[in-house]
Design an enzyme around this catalytic site. Structure first.
Site, PDB file in Angstrom:
ATOM      1  N   VAL A 151       0.847  -1.178   0.000  1.00  0.00           N
ATOM      2  CA  VAL A 151       0.000   0.000   0.000  1.00  0.00           C
ATOM      3  C   VAL A 151       0.889   1.237   0.000  1.00  0.00           C
ATOM      4  O   VAL A 151       1.947   1.252   0.631  1.00  0.00           O
ATOM      5  CB  VAL A 151      -0.951   0.009   1.222  1.00  0.00           C
ATOM      6  CG1 VAL A 151      -0.194   0.124   2.531  1.00  0.00           C
ATOM      7  CG2 VAL A 151      -1.998   1.120   1.109  1.00  0.00           C
ATOM      8  N   SER A 152       0.504   2.259  -0.758  1.00  0.00           N
ATOM      9  CA  SER A 152       1.194   3.539  -0.791  1.00  0.00           C
ATOM     10  C   SER A 152       2.657   3.355  -1.207  1.00  0.00           C
ATOM     11  O   SER A 152       2.924   2.810  -2.278  1.00  0.00           O
ATOM     12  CB  SER A 152       1.054   4.218   0.575  1.00  0.00           C
ATOM     13  OG  SER A 152       1.478   5.554   0.525  1.00  0.00           O
TER      14      SER A 152
END
Length: 333
Positions: A151-152
């Site tokens: 994520v991210s």
């Protein structure tokens, strides 16, 4: 044989078996528990956590999922956010969580934006792959089923690893992230996160293919992004999907000839239990779902369906961990 002699023989056998496991480095942790470790190479040192699922049996190869946390996170927080350990227990796979060191980045972001971390055999990607090799050396891993999701900042590092180590990772998920080499400097990264990369996804598609040695190999990738992401502009998700389609166009036959189409084979929509609408675009090659791009309406910079007790969760969204695993398990070497 007397009872006493039988007991003594059994004791000797038990000692011999324990010695054998010890010699092979194969003594497992108890099922359903954390194993903590540290890995070093010439590019540095990073800690990691390994989740050994309930039901693990030495000698029975299991899939391995590598989970890469985002900025301002650590393995415990990403595991809690995604509930990935519970999925691992239910589906029986190992989970490796590399941990970014604060001395390497004060906000614990993976340094995906620097050229020293964008090529094969160097930098942070080499540390993560080294951890994968460590797990393979100590636990029974099915090398045909090694997956990667983040994520991210962890998602952008996923793009790097899927590009440069397509021989290691079978499939990947880019959650609220960006394409391979979306930026090559810190200032360029800020621009890309705000407005999208200045680079062509098609050009980066070639670069990604070249990073693994121009392999004749397809790279299945799932891209998930919220349409209201104000940290990483949703155009980055579109660029990531396009980049990996181009990488696969080269990967199937070595040519840029649209043999892997950038037109979705099907587009569907749905609504999560929490009321989030989402659109799914499936890109299929020779009957195989190769790239899947999911856009979730109204979701910000978050893991969909995540545990609301942790930062970067969107509990209203569809279950991102289930979506990821369902995509992964379609693919094997």
């Amino acid at each position: 044989m007397s009872v006493t002699r039988k007991v003594q023989a059994m004791a000797r056998m038990a000692v011999a078996v324990c010695a054998l496991f010890s010699a092979l480095g194969a003594t497992p942790a108890r099922a359903g528990e954390w194993v903590h470790g540290v890995y070093s190479n010439i590019w540095g040192t990073r800690s990691f956590q390994l989740w050994v699922p309930t039901g693990y049996q030495p000698g029975e190869p299991l899939p391995l999922v590598v989970g890469l946390h985002g900025c301002l996170q650590n393995p415990d927080q990403f595991a809690g956010l995604s509930r990935l350990n519970a999925k691992a227990d239910a589906e029986r796979f190992l989970v490796l969580y590399p941990n970014q060191a604060m001395y390497a980045n004060g906000t614990q972001c993976w340094n995906f934006m620097f050229s020293s971390n964008q090529e094969r055999g160097i930098g942070e990607p080499s540390l993560i792959v080294g951890m994968v090799d460590w797990v393979k050396g100590h636990y029974a891993v099915d090398s045909r089923r090694v997956y990667l999701g983040g994520v991210s900042a962890g998602a952008v590092m996923t793009s790097v690893l899927m590009a440069c180590y397509s021989d290691v990772f079978t499939a990947g998920m880019v959650g609220a992230g960006a394409m391979y080499k979306a930026a090559t400097t810190a200032s360029g990264s800020l621009y890309a996160m705000t407005f999208g990369s200045i680079y062509s996804p098609d050009d980066r598609g070639y670069d990604a293919w070249a990073c693994s040695g121009k392999a004749r190999r397809k790279v299945p990738v799932l891209v998930v992004h919220g349409t209201s992401d104000d940290v990483v502009n949703p155009v980055n998700g579109q660029q990531a999907a396009r980049q990996f389609l181009q990488t696969n166009d080269y990967g199937d036959d070595g040519s840029n000839n649209n043999s892997v189409s950038n037109t979705p084979a099907r587009t569907t929509s749905g609504v999560s239990a929490g009321g989030r609408k989402y659109t799914v675009r499936d890109y299929v090659s020779n009957g195989v779902l190769l790239v899947q791009h999911i856009e979730i309406q109204g979701m910000g910079h978050a893991w969909p369906g995540g545990d609301g007790a942790f930062p970067f969760a969107d509990p209203a969204g569809p279950d991102g961990t289930t979506i990821m695993w369902d995509f992964f398990k379609q693919h094997s070497r």
